[in-house]
Design an enzyme around this catalytic site. Structure first.
Site, PDB file in Angstrom:
ATOM      1  N   ASP A  71      -7.090   6.834  14.030  1.00 13.59           N
ATOM      2  CA  ASP A  71      -6.322   6.836  15.271  1.00 13.59           C
ATOM      3  C   ASP A  71      -6.848   7.966  16.162  1.00 13.59           C
ATOM      4  OD1 ASP A  71      -4.161   4.764  14.729  1.00 13.59           O
ATOM      5  OD2 ASP A  71      -3.933   6.064  12.999  1.00 13.59           O
TER       6      ASP A  71
ATOM      7  N   GLN B 204       7.525   3.934  18.840  1.00 15.18           N
ATOM      8  CA  GLN B 204       6.100   3.743  19.117  1.00 15.18           C
ATOM      9  C   GLN B 204       5.655   2.304  18.875  1.00 15.18           C
ATOM     10  OE1 GLN B 204       5.041   6.741  15.990  1.00 15.18           O
ATOM     11  NE2 GLN B 204       3.327   5.372  15.571  1.00 15.18           N
TER      12      GLN B 204
ATOM     13  N   HIS C 103      -4.310   8.258   3.098  1.00 14.96           N
ATOM     14  CA  HIS C 103      -3.253   9.257   3.251  1.00 14.96           C
ATOM     15  C   HIS C 103      -3.406  10.365   2.207  1.00 14.96           C
ATOM     16  CE1 HIS C 103      -0.934   5.726   5.052  1.00 14.96           C
ATOM     17  NE2 HIS C 103      -0.886   6.636   5.998  1.00 14.96           N
TER      18      HIS C 103
ATOM     19  N   ALA D   4       4.034   3.651   3.217  1.00 14.43           N
ATOM     20  CA  ALA D   4       3.100   2.671   2.664  1.00 14.43           C
ATOM     21  C   ALA D   4       1.772   3.368   2.388  1.00 14.43           C
ATOM     22  CB  ALA D   4       2.932   1.480   3.604  1.00 14.43           C
TER      23      ALA D   4
END
Length: 283
Positions: free
Chosen positions: A153, A61, A37, A32
């Site tokens: 993250d 996860q 990205h 996605a």
């Protein structure tokens, strides 16, 4: 652009490339793909001869089966986006769950010296065991020189650095800045699932973080945390899961500020049933 679905085939291809002294970069993703990205891939292309982009929604996860089921899967669109950057220097690795886990979809157990028990680890059972399992496998399969991870993250980034250190994996981990919408909202594949009214309200998260950063210069961590909790209590659409100011190295909540340490503010909030995370450097 070559798309590989079997780990043995891409491993052989990369071995051949490394025999030619080509430098390999890796950008792990769950697909996605969005502009954030692509920014990681662009950075990897600038410093490596070939870049592997893995696209794999890793079941181990996810602590929420419904979240796993709903996670967007858009491989064809992802490949088309990657082609806009390079058709020749990107290798896509899109394996199946069976290819990765060989019929035993269970995470390894890891000890990340306590990093895994902070923040996300308190709210998502065994999440970082799943992250460690897939990232370690990707490193073994694609044997990259460099691997690129976004700072959105940040806890995951620190844990992957710990993984590389503890397992003596010969790869350089490169953290890349958070890529944001014009509104300030951190780009995420989950944003595509936000209903219009929640998408409009979600930039409140980053706005609150930037205000918290300003307050951190003059107020204690506890006072800043109280202020953030009060701001979310007044918000009718967003539900705060946690706001924590932590030491960037240990990820432990700060008790008393020190000029010798660096700190980040971390946040997780729900927009309807969509969980969003973000963070910001404080000093």
């Amino acid at each position: 652009m070559k798309v590989y679905s079997e780990k043995d085939l891409i491993n052989k291809e990369i071995q051949d490339l490394k025999d030619k002294n080509l430098k390999i970069g890796l950008v792990p993703t769950m697909g996605a793909l969005h502009r954030g990205h692509l920014a990681l891939v662009e950075r990897a292309l600038n410093t490596n001869d070939k870049v592997v982009v893995s696209i794999f929604v890793n079941p181990t996860q996810f602590d929420n089966g419904d979240d796993l089921k709903k996670y967007p899967r858009t491989l064809e669109k992802d490949v088309d986006l990657l082609k806009t950057l390079s058709e020749d220097n990107i290798l896509v690795f899109a394996p199946t769950v069976d290819d990765i886990y060989e019929g035993n979809t269970v995470a390894e157990k890891f000890d990340f010296d306590g990093l895994e028990h902070e923040m996300e680890g308190k709210f998502r059972d065994n999440h970082f065991d799943g992250v460690g399992t897939i990232v370690k496998q990707l490193f073994e399969i694609t044997i990259p020189h460099n691997a690129y991870f976004g700072e959105k993250d940040f806890q995951q980034l620190q844990i992957i650095k710990k993984l590389v250190d503890k397992y003596h994996i010969p790869v350089t981990i490169i953290g890349c800045p958070i890529y944001r919408e014009d509104s300030g909202l951190a780009m995420s594949s989950r944003n595509t699932r936000l209903k219009p009214e929640y998408l409009e309200e979600a930039p409140f998260i980053y706005k609150t973080l930037t205000s918290a950063k300003n307050k951190f210069g003059i107020k204690s961590a506890n006072k800043v945390t109280e202020w953030v909790e009060n701001q979310f209590a007044k918000n009718e659409l967003l539900e705060l899961e946690y706001f924590i100011i932590a030491d960037t190295e240990t990820l432990k909540p700060v008790k008393r500020k020190s000029r010798k340490k660096s700190y980040r503010a971390f946040i997780a909030a729900y927009a309807d049933d969509i969980r969003l995370i973000d963070n910001i450097a404080l000093n």
